[in-house]
Scaffold this motif. Structure first.
Motif, PDB file in Angstrom:
ATOM      1  N   LEU A  58      -7.843  -5.242   1.634  1.00 39.37           N
ATOM      2  CA  LEU A  58      -6.225  -6.407   1.533  1.00 39.37           C
ATOM      3  C   LEU A  58      -6.519  -7.695   1.573  1.00 39.37           C
ATOM      4  N   LEU A  60      -7.524  -8.828   3.961  1.00 37.05           N
ATOM      5  CA  LEU A  60      -7.454  -9.340   5.510  1.00 37.05           C
ATOM      6  C   LEU A  60      -8.245 -10.008   6.162  1.00 37.05           C
ATOM      7  N   LEU A  87      -2.435 -10.184  -4.553  1.00 34.20           N
ATOM      8  CA  LEU A  87      -2.723  -9.020  -3.218  1.00 34.20           C
ATOM      9  C   LEU A  87      -1.998  -8.740  -2.525  1.00 34.20           C
ATOM     10  N   GLN A  88      -0.799  -9.513  -2.154  1.00 31.53           N
ATOM     11  CA  GLN A  88       0.639  -9.521  -1.752  1.00 31.53           C
ATOM     12  C   GLN A  88       1.171  -8.849  -2.606  1.00 31.53           C
ATOM     13  N   ARG A  91      -0.509  -5.318  -1.069  1.00 29.62           N
ATOM     14  CA  ARG A  91       0.254  -5.086  -0.055  1.00 29.62           C
ATOM     15  C   ARG A  91       1.445  -4.249   0.083  1.00 29.62           C
ATOM     16  N   GLY A  92       1.603  -3.202   0.444  1.00 31.89           N
ATOM     17  CA  GLY A  92       2.632  -2.512   1.512  1.00 31.89           C
ATOM     18  C   GLY A  92       3.253  -1.872  -0.305  1.00 31.89           C
ATOM     19  N   ALA A  96      -1.237   0.379   1.519  1.00 33.28           N
ATOM     20  CA  ALA A  96      -0.286   0.524   2.615  1.00 33.28           C
ATOM     21  C   ALA A  96      -1.315   0.654   4.195  1.00 33.28           C
ATOM     22  N   GLN A 119      10.229  -4.908   4.996  1.00 38.66           N
ATOM     23  CA  GLN A 119       9.174  -4.854   4.146  1.00 38.66           C
ATOM     24  C   GLN A 119       9.225  -4.521   2.658  1.00 38.66           C
TER      25      GLN A 119
END
Length: 357
Positions: A58, A60, A87-88, A91-92, A96, A119
């Motif tokens: 991700l 990170l 990536l944004q 992500r989620g 997730a 979120q």
């Protein structure tokens, strides 16, 4: 019928960090695939590289002192080379993550409902009222009682188990296709662990999501994992199906992890077997086999040459890294009580909730 295409493909992943002690290779040539609806458990002691592997997918672990090699594909998107904007979006909504420390992962000065709703609204065009209702539904699904009242609670007003349920709700808020759970029951007592894992299993089945479950505890994967990858010192040392790892383990490190699981069929005075020594520093790993200083079965070849990944005869997807032959491993498992492979289904049942590694 042809096999389904993997939803996630990781090939020869390497992650290194420049430190005062030198170059630390936290992940060293890790490869695996994740199929749709599959649960892959990544198991190993603290510091073996499993969390770094998960977070790298991700983006990170990106920093000025980090270096990456290999490839990680989510569909057609190569994650290691993806931009922050790409990536944004992923992500989620697509992938997730449930982090292991809910106390530090949740904003302590923001109500839990607001955090989950934000979120949802980051990836979907819904009103505040709609996001709040979705949040309450999610809190109910993860087993938080009186969710309509607790939606306005702050994290410090909830127990550790309740905060972890909020973390699961946060991860599930946008119905991701891939869920990464990093030690989701760390620091919780055994009863709460069992409750959260049971609810987690139900939700995963309902969503049909693919899961990477990162844990040090082989005992927690018996009811949920389809396949297991055992990591040591940055490498996957054994990979196979749940039955292959539990009933026919090939690597001495896997034997050690299995032996450390508490079991009800052992005599009460008997001490749990342990793996001697400590994991090596990732900045100064031993030559040859990295497990060699801790392995009672080392011989000359282990000192000189790192073992190659090899396929277990008769098993299409069962792989391990060990210079012992299959015949030698079979003999060791027969004559040494500390070298175990669980041989019967009831023995696996007795491991639930146990602590490994």
């Amino acid at each position: 019928m042809s096999a389904p295409e993997p939803i996630l493909r990781v090939s020869d992943l390497e992650v290194s960090f420049a430190t005062d002690e030198g170059l630390v290779r936290a992940v060293d040539g890790v490869s695996f695939e994740l199929l749709p609806g599959e649960v892959l458990a990544v198991v190993g002691e603290s510091g073996c590289g499993k969390s770094v592997t998960a977070m790298t997918l991700l983006g990170l672990t990106r920093s000025a002192n980090a270096r990456f090699a290999g490839a990680a594909y989510y569909g057609d998107t190569e994650l290691l080379g993806a931009s922050e904007a790409e990536l944004q979006q992923i992500r989620g909504a697509e992938i997730a993550m449930i982090f292991q420390d809910s106390a530090s992962s949740l904003n302590p000065v923001q109500r839990i409902g607001k955090q989950v709703a934000e979120q949802i609204q980051a990836h979907e065009k819904v009103s505040d009222a709609q996001a709040r209702e979705r949040t309450i539904e999610l809190l109910e699904r993860v087993g938080i009682p009186n969710a309509r009242r607790r939606v306005d609670a702050y994290p410090f007003e909830l127990s550790g188990g309740m905060r972890q349920r909020v973390m699961i709700a946060l991860a599930l808020s946008c119905d991701p296709k891939v869920l990464i759970a990093d030690e989701p029951t760390t620091a919780l007592d055994v009863t709460i662990q069992a409750q959260i894992l049971e609810r987690f299993r139900e939700l995963v089945r309902q969503l049909g999501a693919s899961v990477i479950l990162v844990t040090h505890d082989l005992g927690v994967v018996t009811d949920i994992a389809d396949r297991i990858a055992v990591m040591y010192a940055g490498r996957i040392v054994e990979r196979g199906s749940l039955d292959e790892i539990f009933y026919d383990p090939q690597h001495p490190y896997t034997w050690g992890l299995l032996g450390s699981i508490p079991r009800l069929d052992r005599p009460r005075p008997q001490r749990l077997p342990t793996i001697p020594g400590l994991p090596p520093s990732l900045a100064q790993r031993p030559d040859g086999c990295h497990l060699r200083p801790r392995c009672p079965h080392e011989f000359d070849r282990c000192v000189k040459t790192p073992p190659l990944q090899s396929r277990v005869p008769g098993a299409a997807e069962h792989l391990d890294r060990c210079w012992l032959s299959c015949e030698q491993k079979r003999e060791l498992r027969e004559i040494e009580p500390g070298v175990i492979g669980l041989r019967h289904k009831h023995e696996v049942e007795l491991t639930k909730g146990g602590a490994g590694g």
